[in-house]
Design a protein around this motif. Structure first.
Motif, short mmCIF file in Angstrom:
data_model
loop_
_atom_site.label_atom_id
_atom_site.label_comp_id
_atom_site.label_asym_id
_atom_site.label_seq_id
_atom_site.Cartn_x
_atom_site.Cartn_y
_atom_site.Cartn_z
N GLU A 455 0.69 -1.22 0.01
CA GLU A 455 -0.02 0.02 -0.15
C GLU A 455 0.92 1.30 -0.08
OE1 GLU A 455 -3.04 -0.06 3.04
OE2 GLU A 455 -3.98 -1.71 2.05
N ARG A 456 2.12 1.14 -0.28
CA ARG A 456 3.07 2.39 -0.50
C ARG A 456 2.75 3.13 -1.69
NH1 ARG A 456 9.19 1.86 0.70
NH2 ARG A 456 8.79 3.97 0.30
N TYR A 496 2.00 8.21 -3.83
CA TYR A 496 3.30 7.19 -3.25
C TYR A 496 3.75 7.70 -2.23
CZ TYR A 496 7.76 4.88 -3.44
OH TYR A 496 8.98 4.09 -2.86
N LYS A 497 3.73 7.00 -1.17
CA LYS A 497 4.49 7.09 0.10
C LYS A 497 5.88 7.13 0.51
CE LYS A 497 0.54 6.56 3.35
NZ LYS A 497 -0.07 5.77 4.70
N LEU A 498 6.53 8.16 0.29
CA LEU A 498 7.89 8.31 0.34
C LEU A 498 8.43 7.79 1.79
CD1 LEU A 498 8.74 11.68 -1.31
CD2 LEU A 498 8.96 9.20 -2.35
N SER A 499 7.68 7.94 2.68
CA SER A 499 7.96 7.49 3.98
C SER A 499 6.44 7.34 4.91
CB SER A 499 8.91 8.27 4.85
OG SER A 499 8.43 9.58 4.94
N GLU A 500 6.59 7.01 6.11
CA GLU A 500 5.28 7.11 6.94
C GLU A 500 4.74 8.69 7.13
OE1 GLU A 500 3.32 4.55 7.96
OE2 GLU A 500 4.57 3.31 6.92
N SER A 503 4.18 11.87 1.64
CA SER A 503 3.72 11.21 0.22
C SER A 503 3.47 12.43 -0.59
CB SER A 503 2.30 10.64 0.48
OG SER A 503 1.33 11.63 0.75
N VAL A 504 3.84 11.83 -2.14
CA VAL A 504 3.40 12.54 -3.21
C VAL A 504 2.46 12.11 -4.02
CG1 VAL A 504 6.02 13.27 -3.46
CG2 VAL A 504 5.16 11.00 -4.66
N TYR A 505 1.79 12.82 -4.83
CA TYR A 505 0.38 12.51 -5.49
C TYR A 505 0.18 13.37 -6.68
CZ TYR A 505 -2.08 16.73 -4.14
OH TYR A 505 -2.56 18.09 -3.80
N ALA A 506 -0.55 12.69 -7.65
CA ALA A 506 -0.97 13.37 -8.81
C ALA A 506 -2.34 13.10 -9.35
CB ALA A 506 0.28 13.15 -10.08
N ASN A 507 -2.94 14.10 -10.22
CA ASN A 507 -4.23 13.43 -10.53
C ASN A 507 -4.52 14.03 -11.82
OD1 ASN A 507 -6.00 15.94 -9.95
ND2 ASN A 507 -5.57 15.33 -7.93
N TYR A 508 -5.44 13.53 -12.51
CA TYR A 508 -6.12 14.07 -13.86
C TYR A 508 -7.64 13.77 -13.57
CZ TYR A 508 -8.35 14.94 -18.23
OH TYR A 508 -9.23 15.39 -19.18
N LYS A 537 -5.23 19.01 -13.89
CA LYS A 537 -4.22 18.32 -13.72
C LYS A 537 -3.39 19.07 -12.52
CE LYS A 537 -3.56 18.14 -18.69
NZ LYS A 537 -4.38 19.19 -19.00
N GLU A 538 -3.10 17.90 -11.43
CA GLU A 538 -2.65 18.47 -10.27
C GLU A 538 -1.39 17.35 -9.73
OE1 GLU A 538 -4.26 19.13 -5.77
OE2 GLU A 538 -5.53 18.62 -7.32
N VAL A 539 -0.30 18.15 -9.14
CA VAL A 539 0.58 17.43 -8.63
C VAL A 539 0.94 17.97 -7.12
CG1 VAL A 539 1.72 16.56 -10.72
CG2 VAL A 539 2.60 18.57 -9.55
N GLY A 540 1.15 17.02 -6.18
CA GLY A 540 1.42 17.71 -4.73
C GLY A 540 2.23 16.78 -4.17
N LEU A 541 2.64 17.42 -2.75
CA LEU A 541 3.32 16.70 -1.66
C LEU A 541 2.76 16.90 -0.33
CD1 LEU A 541 7.18 16.87 -1.46
CD2 LEU A 541 5.76 17.31 0.45
#
Length: 725
Positions: A455-456, A496-500, A503-508, A537-541
């Motif tokens: 689930e990472r 995507y979870k870089l650590s606990e 997380s980084v994410y993206a969407n359309y 379109k979006e990307v985030g942390l």
């Protein structure tokens, strides 16, 4: 295409149900499931998970509802969501949705066209208060003003959401959607009474009572009642509000039920209007923030009755079905005298009488099925859902457009209520408004969130087929014109979870709005355009520790435009291009210091307008910069005492498409204090607040109808809340 989509989706759903049943070899329906009474929290719906827990500091939650995907933790969703808690709502003495959202650095609270309706600009796109959802269903709560006693939390889902929530029937939700969560009985007896007062003799009283019953506390009842009455911080304004709401819930072994029945009556007298500045060469200077140019006979009354029902049933530990229904019945009446300024230097202007009556009848519902299964090392959280919405609006008006009266922005002229003249435009019968619009939305959605690497990594795929039908009935004649079309809106998101903690994410994802019909001046008069699809379109942390969180997002949204070309044909052409960066922060900086706020940079341009005077110019009312920074300090030397402060900044905006009318930037400061003391078996909470501390005079917002709104003056409010045990 629609039949194929529905049939395919149902086959997928049936197949996954069978897989889930076969995989659950240990399920035995004869074995009772023990209920832990301590797990019963203030659940906002008939769901097993209930509300997302409050984050450190108690001002926002750890997650929120991502439409049909259900409640998600912040770090596990590819979308930007903030959920403001009831604790925060109470501590800021917020009385409406707008009072809560003015603390959000990504939302600009504005006002709708021609009346006193709240509106909320998210990512540069306006969502009106009647486009707000209640427990996931649109347009159920009062249309113009929603009192905070009616809801537990305010959730802001930033960005387009057609797949997640369906197309907004009122045409909003391009830049984001707002969902209010109803109140439920907590796992303790609640006996709360609040008394409040503010400037110009405004008084309010509210009661909040809750109980749980049954062997395992499976039955819950929560009752809220409130009365507000008196003046406001604006000269001679009067407002009275009465509301009652009862929330019921049942939490069984596999079946969960909830219901709400509510009533609100909101009456406004001599309420300050928007100001129209169409045709001016510059914006008039802002008058004193407490001034009131409204006519003393102007008023706006709204009475709403609404109800909801929701059920959820677990077929297995991995498969759950839900159903929901909601209704609203509303009556509105108003007499307005909006000010149009004709000379910016002197403030000279005119007004005319405009009467309006309206009746709304809303029925909406949703059916859904969600579950979990594993295919090898890949997990699947799948969902299928169907939604339905119908709104019937009856309307009548009398617009005395040619019978104008002179007045002045800075020295208003008050007069007795004029009689509607023979030259007035009349639409239907004010005493008995006739059917004006019938709107029907049907949609079917299917989605799957795939989980990899324990689930990472999560990937969400989905699509919704939306059918839109709108029947318009001409005033006086009742002649019907119809619009009917459909569209499929896909969505894809990944986390995507870089650590606990990171997380980084993206969407359309897309939003959907019913297309316009060609005006009478076009050769293709009456032709209905296809639904407008806005693409985001979006990307985030996202970063969260146990006590502090922050989010950073970059997004672009393209909204289609229309124009009548040189060939006199009305068509879709060009777009509004919005791109921006949002930084949000929340939680506790230290044990005693809470922080909440952030900053937004937004570039909103008009493209393909067909007009050199507007091409490439900024969108109306959209600020390039907006920031809110709030801090609350729990004074360690005095137990129970907390003080807070907030700074709100909005940069300059334009009030017309050609960008020749510019509103100045503004900054306001707010201060508050809270003191909690125990007296016998009672907790007493005393609160005091002052907004716009330095009494700044400023134009707070502009809408695309050529109107601007004056900001509220300095406002002082106090309240006392008693919890009886």
């Amino acid at each position: 295409m629609r039949r194929k989509l529905i049939c395919t989706s149902m086959l997928i759903a049936i197949g996954t149900m069978n897989t889930a049943y076969s995989a659950d070899s240990t399920l035995n329906s004869d074995i009772p499931i023990e209920l832990d009474t301590l797990s019963v929290t203030a659940s906002a719906d008939a769901s097993a998970e209930g509300l997302a827990p409050a984050f450190a500091g108690g001002q926002v939650a750890e997650g929120g509802r991502a439409g049909i995907l259900g409640t998600k933790d912040n770090l596990d969703t590819p979308f930007s969501i903030t959920s403001y808690t009831n604790e925060f709502i109470q501590d800021r003495q917020a009385q409406s949705v707008g009072d809560v959202l003015r603390y959000d650095p990504t939302v600009q609270v504005t006002r709708g066209f021609g009346n006193f309706q709240e509106a909320y600009m998210i990512r540069g796109f306006t969502t009106s208060s009647d486009a707000v959802a209640y427990n996931g269903l649109y347009n159920l709560l009062p249309r113009q003003y929603i009192a905070t006693e009616l809801f537990e939390r305010v959730e802001v889902l930033r960005g387009a959401s057609a797949f997640l929530t369906g197309a907004n029937p009122l045409g909003g939700a391009i830049g984001g959607s707002i969902n209010l969560l109803p109140k439920r009985a907590p796992n303790y007896d609640l006996n709360r009474v609040t008394l409040g007062a503010s400037m110009n003799d405004k008084r309010n009283i509210a009661a909040d009572i809750a109980r749980r019953f049954g062997e395992n506390d499976e039955f819950g009842v929560r009752v809220n009642a409130a009365h507000h009455n008196g003046g406001t911080s604006i000269d001679d304004e009067q407002a009275e509000l009465n509301l009652f709401n009862i929330g019921l819930d049942y939490q069984g072994e596999r079946l969960r039920l909830s219901a709400d029945i509510g009533y609100q009556n909101n009456q406004l007298d001599h309420t300050r209007t928007n100001v129209s500045i169409t045709g001016l060469s510059r914006v008039p200077s802002a008058p004193d923030a407490s001034d009131n140019w409204a006519q003393p006979w102007s008023y706006s009354n709204e009475e709403d009755k609404f109800g909801t029902f929701r059920a959820e049933y677990d077929f297995t530990d991995d498969v759950t079905a839900w159903a929901a229904y909601g209704m609203r019945r509303s009556d509105e009446a108003n007499t307005l005298a909006n000010l149009t300024v004709t000379d910016a230097a002197s403030g000279d202007g005119t007004f005319y009488r405009f009467d309006n009556t309206r009746e709304d009848r809303v029925d909406t519902g949703e059916l859904g099925l969600r579950g979990h299964l594993d295919t090898g090392v890949v997990g699947h959280d799948w969902v299928v859902a169907y939604s339905y919405f119908q709104l019937e609006t009856k309307n009548a008006y009398a617009m005395d457009f040619f019978n104008t009266t002179n007045t002045n922005l800075y020295a208003p002229v008050y007069m007795n209520k004029p009689v509607i003249s023979g030259s007035a435009f009349i639409g239907n019968n004010l005493a008995s408004p006739a059917l004006n619009t019938r709107t029907k939305f049907n949609s079917f959605a299917i989605g799957d969130t795939l989980s990899f690497m324990d689930e990472r990594l999560q990937l969400t795929l989905g699509a919704r087929h939306q059918a839109i039908k709108v029947d318009n009935y001409a005033y006086n004649t009742g002649i019907r014109t119809s619009y009917e079309d459909s569209e499929i809106t896909p969505a894809i998101g990944s986390v995507y979870k870089l650590s606990e903690q990171v997380s980084v994410y993206a969407n359309y994802i897309e939003s959907l709005v019913a297309g316009d019909s060609a005006p009478s001046t076009a050769l293709n008069v009456g032709e209905a355009l296809s639904p407008y699809v806005s693409e985001q379109k979006e990307v985030g942390l996202k970063y969260e520790t146990e006590t502090f969180g922050t989010g950073l997002a970059y997004f672009t949204t393209d909204e289609p435009r229309t124009l009548t070309g040189n060939d006199n044909i009305f068509r879709e052409s060009g777009e509004n291009e919005h791109q921006g960066i949002e930084l949000t922060l929340y939680g506790k900086a230290t044990d005693n210091l809470k922080l909440l706020g952030g900053v937004t940079w937004l570039d909103a341009k008009q493209k393909g307008t067909g007009d050199a005077t507007t091409e490439g110019k900024r969108a109306i009312g959209v600020a390039e910069w907006m920031a809110v920074m709030g801090a609350e300090w729990e004074v360690p030397q005095i137990e129970g005492l907390a003080v807070d402060g907030e700074v709100h900044y909005v940069s300059s905006r334009y009030a017309n498409a050609a960008n020749t009318l510019k509103l100045d930037d503004w900054t306001t400061v707010g201060l508050g204090a809270r003191y909690l003391v125990n007296i016998g078996n009672q907790d007493l909470t005393l609160r005091a607040r002052v907004d716009n501390l330095f009494d700044r005079d400023y134009w707070s917002s502009a809408n695309d109808s050529g109107q601007i709104t004056l900001g509220a003056p300095r406002t002082v409010s106090i309240s006392a809340t008693v919890d009886f045990y």
